[in-house]
Design a protein around this motif. Structure first.
Motif, PDB file in Angstrom:
ATOM      1  N   LEU A 180       0.826  -1.202   0.000  1.00 44.02           N
ATOM      2  CA  LEU A 180       0.000   0.000   0.000  1.00 44.02           C
ATOM      3  C   LEU A 180       0.865   1.259   0.000  1.00 44.02           C
ATOM      4  CD1 LEU A 180      -2.818   1.277   0.137  1.00 44.02           C
ATOM      5  CD2 LEU A 180      -2.650   1.133   2.624  1.00 44.02           C
ATOM      6  N   PHE A 181       1.981   1.232   0.742  1.00 45.35           N
ATOM      7  CA  PHE A 181       2.866   2.385   0.787  1.00 45.35           C
ATOM      8  C   PHE A 181       3.375   2.721  -0.612  1.00 45.35           C
ATOM      9  CE2 PHE A 181       7.135   4.210   1.095  1.00 45.35           C
ATOM     10  CZ  PHE A 181       6.847   5.362   1.800  1.00 45.35           C
ATOM     11  N   PHE A 182       3.886   1.720  -1.326  1.00 39.50           N
ATOM     12  CA  PHE A 182       4.410   1.979  -2.673  1.00 39.50           C
ATOM     13  C   PHE A 182       3.291   2.318  -3.650  1.00 39.50           C
ATOM     14  CE2 PHE A 182       8.093  -0.443  -1.038  1.00 39.50           C
ATOM     15  CZ  PHE A 182       9.039   0.543  -1.228  1.00 39.50           C
ATOM     16  N   GLU A 183       2.130   1.723  -3.464  1.00 43.37           N
ATOM     17  CA  GLU A 183       0.987   2.028  -4.335  1.00 43.37           C
ATOM     18  C   GLU A 183       0.601   3.499  -4.232  1.00 43.37           C
ATOM     19  OE1 GLU A 183      -3.718   0.844  -4.368  1.00 43.37           O
ATOM     20  OE2 GLU A 183      -2.282  -0.700  -3.813  1.00 43.37           O
ATOM     21  N   LEU A 184       0.629   4.031  -3.026  1.00 44.74           N
ATOM     22  CA  LEU A 184       0.221   5.420  -2.814  1.00 44.74           C
ATOM     23  C   LEU A 184       1.351   6.427  -3.021  1.00 44.74           C
ATOM     24  CD1 LEU A 184      -1.928   4.999   0.417  1.00 44.74           C
ATOM     25  CD2 LEU A 184      -2.762   5.298  -1.906  1.00 44.74           C
ATOM     26  N   GLU A 185       2.571   6.047  -2.734  1.00 47.89           N
ATOM     27  CA  GLU A 185       3.664   7.016  -2.664  1.00 47.89           C
ATOM     28  C   GLU A 185       4.711   6.908  -3.761  1.00 47.89           C
ATOM     29  OE1 GLU A 185       3.411   9.479  -0.421  1.00 47.89           O
ATOM     30  OE2 GLU A 185       1.574   8.509   0.263  1.00 47.89           O
ATOM     31  N   ILE A 186       4.576   5.986  -4.716  1.00 50.11           N
ATOM     32  CA  ILE A 186       5.622   5.798  -5.721  1.00 50.11           C
ATOM     33  C   ILE A 186       5.891   7.069  -6.521  1.00 50.11           C
ATOM     34  CG2 ILE A 186       4.114   4.860  -7.527  1.00 50.11           C
ATOM     35  CD1 ILE A 186       7.702   3.716  -6.723  1.00 50.11           C
ATOM     36  N   ALA A 187       4.872   7.818  -6.849  1.00 51.07           N
ATOM     37  CA  ALA A 187       5.088   9.064  -7.611  1.00 51.07           C
ATOM     38  C   ALA A 187       5.904  10.055  -6.794  1.00 51.07           C
ATOM     39  CB  ALA A 187       3.756   9.681  -8.010  1.00 51.07           C
ATOM     40  N   TYR A 188       5.591  10.175  -5.505  1.00 46.83           N
ATOM     41  CA  TYR A 188       6.325  11.115  -4.648  1.00 46.83           C
ATOM     42  C   TYR A 188       7.749  10.637  -4.388  1.00 46.83           C
ATOM     43  CZ  TYR A 188       1.688  12.973  -4.116  1.00 46.83           C
ATOM     44  OH  TYR A 188       0.440  13.495  -4.381  1.00 46.83           O
TER      45      TYR A 188
ATOM     46  N   VAL B 167      13.499  11.309  -5.536  1.00 48.44           N
ATOM     47  CA  VAL B 167      14.762  10.848  -6.126  1.00 48.44           C
ATOM     48  C   VAL B 167      15.269  11.879  -7.135  1.00 48.44           C
ATOM     49  CG1 VAL B 167      15.776   9.093  -7.640  1.00 48.44           C
ATOM     50  CG2 VAL B 167      14.358   8.405  -5.704  1.00 48.44           C
ATOM     51  N   PHE B 168      14.371  12.441  -7.920  1.00 48.83           N
ATOM     52  CA  PHE B 168      14.761  13.483  -8.869  1.00 48.83           C
ATOM     53  C   PHE B 168      15.388  14.681  -8.135  1.00 48.83           C
ATOM     54  CE2 PHE B 168      13.666  17.491 -11.008  1.00 48.83           C
ATOM     55  CZ  PHE B 168      14.402  17.338 -12.181  1.00 48.83           C
ATOM     56  N   PHE B 169      14.755  15.125  -7.046  1.00 43.06           N
ATOM     57  CA  PHE B 169      15.299  16.247  -6.275  1.00 43.06           C
ATOM     58  C   PHE B 169      16.659  15.892  -5.662  1.00 43.06           C
ATOM     59  CE2 PHE B 169      10.927  18.053  -6.127  1.00 43.06           C
ATOM     60  CZ  PHE B 169      11.247  19.301  -6.626  1.00 43.06           C
TER      61      PHE B 169
ATOM     62  N   ILE C 234      10.603  12.767   5.555  1.00 41.72           N
ATOM     63  CA  ILE C 234       9.545  13.171   6.490  1.00 41.72           C
ATOM     64  C   ILE C 234       8.280  13.562   5.731  1.00 41.72           C
ATOM     65  CG2 ILE C 234       8.873  14.950   8.165  1.00 41.72           C
ATOM     66  CD1 ILE C 234      11.810  14.872   9.151  1.00 41.72           C
ATOM     67  N   ALA C 235       8.431  14.302   4.645  1.00 43.17           N
ATOM     68  CA  ALA C 235       7.270  14.736   3.862  1.00 43.17           C
ATOM     69  C   ALA C 235       6.527  13.548   3.267  1.00 43.17           C
ATOM     70  CB  ALA C 235       7.713  15.701   2.759  1.00 43.17           C
ATOM     71  N   ILE C 236       7.247  12.572   2.727  1.00 45.84           N
ATOM     72  CA  ILE C 236       6.603  11.406   2.118  1.00 45.84           C
ATOM     73  C   ILE C 236       5.884  10.574   3.174  1.00 45.84           C
ATOM     74  CG2 ILE C 236       7.079   9.196   0.976  1.00 45.84           C
ATOM     75  CD1 ILE C 236       9.212  10.730  -0.676  1.00 45.84           C
ATOM     76  N   PHE C 237       6.521  10.333   4.309  1.00 48.72           N
ATOM     77  CA  PHE C 237       5.865   9.549   5.362  1.00 48.72           C
ATOM     78  C   PHE C 237       4.686  10.293   5.980  1.00 48.72           C
ATOM     79  CE2 PHE C 237       9.660   6.863   5.217  1.00 48.72           C
ATOM     80  CZ  PHE C 237       9.046   5.621   5.245  1.00 48.72           C
ATOM     81  N   ALA C 238       4.776  11.620   6.087  1.00 44.81           N
ATOM     82  CA  ALA C 238       3.636  12.405   6.591  1.00 44.81           C
ATOM     83  C   ALA C 238       2.470  12.320   5.612  1.00 44.81           C
ATOM     84  CB  ALA C 238       4.055  13.854   6.810  1.00 44.81           C
ATOM     85  N   HIS C 239       2.749  12.416   4.331  1.00 43.69           N
ATOM     86  CA  HIS C 239       1.696  12.302   3.318  1.00 43.69           C
ATOM     87  C   HIS C 239       1.037  10.930   3.392  1.00 43.69           C
ATOM     88  CE1 HIS C 239       0.048  11.471  -0.711  1.00 43.69           C
ATOM     89  NE2 HIS C 239      -0.372  12.719  -0.611  1.00 43.69           N
TER      90      HIS C 239
END
Length: 128
Positions: free
Chosen positions: A3-11, A16-18, A49-54
């Motif tokens: 579920l984590f990768f399903e929801l957060e892969i784009a972020y 990684v780009f940043f 932190i931002a990705i886990f908070a989202h």
């Protein structure tokens, strides 16, 4: 974990780009000495932190939406596919919708809706 990768892969990919941009910018000759050692960890920690908070906020909202649906309440989901329909669709158990693996589906509708893209219907919206 799925579920984590399903929801957060784009972020994660944006993060990684940043990090790549940060690496390139801080390792150039014009950058101050040791800038990579100072800046890269800060950017990495901020993005983590931002990705886990989202993820936490999204899964919390999903839990509320799914609980409301299972209690017979109506939820609203984004409808991004067909522009001639409304931007949101009302989903309720009484209307033939079913919930399985975080996806609302209806045999009479052409697609399912992930509960991460839905919200509980507010009381003042029901009265209109």
């Amino acid at each position: 974990m799925k579920l984590f990768f399903e929801l957060e892969i784009a972020y994660i990919l944006i993060g990684v780009f940043f990090l790549i941009v940060t690496t390139i910018a801080t390792t150039r000759k014009f950058s101050p000495p040791n800038s990579f050692k100072r800046i890269f960890p800060l950017v990495f920690i901020f993005l983590t932190i931002a990705i886990f908070a989202h993820f936490k906020v999204t899964t919390s909202r999903m839990f509320e939406v799914e609980k409301a649906f299972l209690n017979g309440e109506t939820v609203l989901c984004e409808n991004r596919t067909k522009k001639e329909f409304s931007k949101s669709i009302m989903i309720n158990d009484n209307l033939g919708w079913d919930l399985k693996d975080n996806v609302f589906s209806n045999p009479e509708y052409f697609k399912g809706f992930h509960s991460a893209r839905c919200v509980k219907m507010l009381e003042n919206m029901k009265k209109q």
